[in-house]
Design an enzyme around this catalytic site. Structure first.
Site, PDB file in Angstrom:
ATOM      1  CE  LYS A 175      -1.445   2.781   2.717  1.00 53.12           C
ATOM      2  NZ  LYS A 175      -1.101   3.903   1.820  1.00 53.12           N
ATOM      3  CD  GLU A 249      13.601   1.784  10.280  1.00 50.49           C
ATOM      4  OE1 GLU A 249      13.914   2.899  10.761  1.00 50.49           O
ATOM      5  OE2 GLU A 249      13.966   0.710  10.795  1.00 50.49           O
ATOM      6  CB  CYS A 283      13.348   9.866   7.075  1.00 52.02           C
ATOM      7  SG  CYS A 283      14.386   8.717   6.185  1.00 52.02           S
ATOM      8  CD  GLU A 381      10.111  13.945  10.303  1.00 50.86           C
ATOM      9  OE1 GLU A 381       8.970  13.527  10.536  1.00 50.86           O
ATOM     10  OE2 GLU A 381      10.980  13.279   9.699  1.00 50.86           O
TER      11      GLU A 381
HETATM   12  P1  NAD Z   1       2.490   9.100   6.946  1.00 54.45           P
HETATM   13  O1  NAD Z   1       2.733   8.453   8.250  1.00 54.45           O
HETATM   14  O2  NAD Z   1       1.433  10.114   6.830  1.00 54.45           O
HETATM   15  O3  NAD Z   1       2.119   7.975   5.851  1.00 54.45           O
HETATM   16  C1  NAD Z   1       2.966   6.888   5.578  1.00 54.45           C
HETATM   17  C2  NAD Z   1       2.143   5.781   4.957  1.00 54.45           C
HETATM   18  O4  NAD Z   1       1.206   5.322   5.928  1.00 54.45           O
HETATM   19  C3  NAD Z   1       1.332   6.207   3.748  1.00 54.45           C
HETATM   20  O5  NAD Z   1       1.280   5.138   2.837  1.00 54.45           O
HETATM   21  C4  NAD Z   1      -0.036   6.460   4.352  1.00 54.45           C
HETATM   22  O6  NAD Z   1      -1.083   6.371   3.412  1.00 54.45           O
HETATM   23  C5  NAD Z   1      -0.095   5.349   5.381  1.00 54.45           C
HETATM   24  N1  NAD Z   1      -1.042   5.553   6.461  1.00 54.45           N
HETATM   25  C6  NAD Z   1      -1.503   6.728   6.960  1.00 54.45           C
HETATM   26  N2  NAD Z   1      -2.350   6.483   7.992  1.00 54.45           N
HETATM   27  C7  NAD Z   1      -2.394   5.141   8.149  1.00 54.45           C
HETATM   28  C8  NAD Z   1      -3.081   4.278   9.048  1.00 54.45           C
HETATM   29  N3  NAD Z   1      -3.888   4.751  10.004  1.00 54.45           N
HETATM   30  N4  NAD Z   1      -2.895   2.949   8.944  1.00 54.45           N
HETATM   31  C9  NAD Z   1      -2.069   2.455   8.001  1.00 54.45           C
HETATM   32  N5  NAD Z   1      -1.406   3.218   7.106  1.00 54.45           N
HETATM   33  C10 NAD Z   1      -1.563   4.542   7.178  1.00 54.45           C
HETATM   34  O7  NAD Z   1       3.899   9.661   6.449  1.00 54.45           O
HETATM   35  P2  NAD Z   1       4.210  10.459   5.089  1.00 54.45           P
HETATM   36  O8  NAD Z   1       3.760  11.871   5.229  1.00 54.45           O
HETATM   37  O9  NAD Z   1       3.739   9.680   3.910  1.00 54.45           O
HETATM   38  O10 NAD Z   1       5.803  10.429   5.067  1.00 54.45           O
HETATM   39  C11 NAD Z   1       6.611  11.349   5.737  1.00 54.45           C
HETATM   40  C12 NAD Z   1       7.154  10.725   7.009  1.00 54.45           C
HETATM   41  O11 NAD Z   1       7.857   9.528   6.694  1.00 54.45           O
HETATM   42  C13 NAD Z   1       8.176  11.608   7.719  1.00 54.45           C
HETATM   43  O12 NAD Z   1       7.921  11.579   9.096  1.00 54.45           O
HETATM   44  C14 NAD Z   1       9.514  10.943   7.403  1.00 54.45           C
HETATM   45  O13 NAD Z   1      10.519  11.165   8.333  1.00 54.45           O
HETATM   46  C15 NAD Z   1       9.108   9.505   7.363  1.00 54.45           C
HETATM   47  N6  NAD Z   1      10.074   8.695   6.620  1.00 54.45           N
HETATM   48  C16 NAD Z   1      10.867   7.845   7.329  1.00 54.45           C
HETATM   49  C17 NAD Z   1      11.827   7.091   6.675  1.00 54.45           C
HETATM   50  C18 NAD Z   1      12.714   6.138   7.428  1.00 54.45           C
HETATM   51  O14 NAD Z   1      13.251   5.227   6.809  1.00 54.45           O
HETATM   52  N7  NAD Z   1      12.885   6.305   8.725  1.00 54.45           N
HETATM   53  C19 NAD Z   1      11.969   7.210   5.283  1.00 54.45           C
HETATM   54  C20 NAD Z   1      11.127   8.083   4.597  1.00 54.45           C
HETATM   55  C21 NAD Z   1      10.177   8.825   5.281  1.00 54.45           C
END
Ligand code: NAD
Length: 481
Positions: A175, A249, A283, A381
């Site tokens: 997803k 992550e 990230c 962040e």
């Molecule tokens: P997000 O948490 O909003 O979404 C991430 C994913 O989770 C998306 O696919 C989203 O649709 C899904 N999602 C959202 N709500 C959900 C739920 N209730 N249940 C299941 N899935 C759900 O994050 P984002 O805005 O897409 O990404 C940015 C964040 O990701 C930043 O905090 C960044 O630091 C982090 N990030 C971390 C890494 C790492 O490896 N540590 C790498 C890239 C990004």
């Protein structure tokens, strides 16, 4: 932009049929029409999990050589389609084309890495205290993996989950973020064209409805999630309650610390790269800069001069350093942080609040100086082209500032003093430490995982991630003669 938006379940394209919807636009070209589309329903999650479950029984029995072959083909197709894939990334989330090309190259290399590793034995032969016993261990797939990925690396994060998952005999329901449906579909096309059997990788467009249905699904044995800490922590609680595995992550507040022994030019260049590449939406991006007293003034002067001169604009132009942020949500969130900094009375030394977006969600490199360590800008962040700079007393003070934060992803020291480098590497609470390198940047064979609010479960990438994707089995066979 008129390509139909379709899930791939059991090798078949199926239109998402849920009630949740998503709006997408090219973040650099708001003059072009945007698109509103339906996301997947929980019932479609059931279908995808069922397809993955059926496929897994057969896939787990295939030879690792065959799996490696198919993954190598997929890697070759990604490399062959580099330009097409890179353009999709840039147009769906705004990353400058030169960086998108890099991401596509990295995605291909990840699949190559796991394909090559598929051919190595995955167990050990042990000695036994019992007579005539042949004792060995083997790794077994855990079953169906739910892979949930963010928008900031549309292809490579998906590949660093799907690669090790399928290499070890699992199947996947992916997803992706709904922000980049065409990138997701293009990657699925790669897997189909490479000849991956139906059901081995399934993809559903979705956000909260499909995501939470996947996380709660009893047919999914493990969730590999990358995204924000808030979402990851909630996912970890759900999977723990139903005794499924999770690897999360999450976010980071990454520091670049310049020690008094550090080289000024190196420090400035790496800080610019870490803070403003991908418009700060990594990230591992540099979000907080800590400076020793002796180097603070010259650093700030040189850093501000470089930040003010960066080219912000069309991400498809080779000369552009910074494209737009990914979408209206990102734009609003980053602007809120800039506004909070201004309201707090922080010194805004570069950039600032942008005008309302016309052509795109552009935000100039923004720098606040002399930020107290208690400020939200120093602690949270931001995930945009905004940096807080704080002067520290010394190395111990810098380490203290980092360790009192809630994140622990990737931190850098710029120094030549070996003692300072070693102390920083030993004492900073974080999954990744960089010395004279930017906070951003990973290599696929090294484990990548945050501490504290940045990561839960086994790290990703490298071979350590196999602890998430496999069970260990110990086999003891006593020969009757
Ligand atoms: P997000 O948490 O909003 O979404 C991430 C994913 O989770 C998306 O696919 C989203 O649709 C899904 N999602 C959202 N709500 C959900 C739920 N209730 N249940 C299941 N899935 C759900 O994050 P984002 O805005 O897409 O990404 C940015 C964040 O990701 C930043 O905090 C960044 O630091 C982090 N990030 C971390 C890494 C790492 O490896 N540590 C790498 C890239 C990004």
């Amino acid at each position: 932009m008129n390509t139909p938006i379709l899930n791939i379940i059991d090798g078949t394209p199926i239109a998402p049929d849920g009630s949740e919807t998503w709006q997408i636009a090219n973040p650099a070209r708001l003059d072009l029409p945007s698109r509103h589309y339906a996301l997947s329903s929980p019932e479609q999650v059931d279908l995808a999990v069922a397809a993955a479950h059926t496929a897994q029984k057969i896939w787990a029995e295939t030879s690792p050589m065959l799996r490696a072959d198919l993954m190598m083909k997929a890697a070759a197709l990604i490399a062959e389609r580099q330009e097409e894939l890179a353009l999709l990334i840039t147009r769906e989330m705004g990353k400058p084309l030169v960086e998108s090309r890099g991401e596509v190259g990295y995605a291909a290399k990840i699949l190559q890495f796991y394909a090559a590793e598929a051919q190595r034995p995955r167990g050990e032969t042990l000695s036994s205290g019992r007579p005539r016993v042949h004792y060995y261990t083997v790794r077994e797939p855990i079953g169906v993996i739910g892979a949930i990925t963010p928008w900031n690396f549309p292809l490579s994060i998906a590949c660093w989950k799907i690669g090790p998952a399928i290499m070890t005999g699992n199947t996947v329901v992916w997803k992706p973020s709904p922000q980049h449906p065409l990138c997701s579909q293009a990657l699925m096309q790669v897997f189909l064209d490479a000849g991956l059997p139906n059901g081995v990788v399934n993809m559903l467009h979705g956000a909260v409805d499909a995501g939470s249905a996947l996380v709660a699904h009893p047919g999914v044995q493990g969730i590999s999630f990358t995204g924000s800490s808030a979402t990851g922590e909630a996912i970890y609680q759900t999977t723990s309650a139903r005794l499924a595995r999770a690897q999360c992550e999450m976010g980071g507040k990454n520091v670049l610390y310049v020690h008094e022994s550090g080289d000024l030019q190196t420090a400035v260049t790496l800080a610019i790269e870490g803070a403003f590449r991908s418009a700060g939406q990594k990230c591992t991006g540099t979000s907080w800069i800590l400076l020793d007293p002796a180097i603070a003034d010259p650093f700030i002067e040189a850093f501000l001069a470089r930040a003010r001169a960066l080219d912000v604009g069309d991400p498809e132009l080779a000369s552009t350093f910074l494209g737009p942020v990914a979408d209206v949500r990102q734009f609003t969130k980053v602007c809120d942080y800039i506004e909070a900094g201004i309201e707090e009375g922080l010194a805004l030394s570069c950039g600032g609040l942008p005008a309302a977006p016309e052509m795109g969600y552009f935000i100039a490199p923004t720098v606040f100086t002399d930020v107290p360590a208690t400020s939200r800008l120093a602690r949270e962040e931001i995930f945009g082209p905004v940096v807080a700079i704080t002067r520290v007393a010394d190395l111990t003070d810098a380490i203290d500032h980092i360790n009192t934060g809630t994140y622990g992803l990737s931190n850098t020291i710029i120094a030549t003093d070996l003692g300072a480098i070693q102390k920083f590497s030993r004492k900073v609470e974080s999954g990744v430490i960089n010395v004279n390198l930017p906070t951003a940047g990973v290599e696929m064979h090294a484990p990548f995982g945050g501490w504290k609010r940045s990561g839960l479960g086994a790290p990703e990438q490298g071979l350590k991630t196999l602890d998430f994707y496999t069970h260990w089995r110990s086999v003891a066979i006593q020969s009757p003669i």
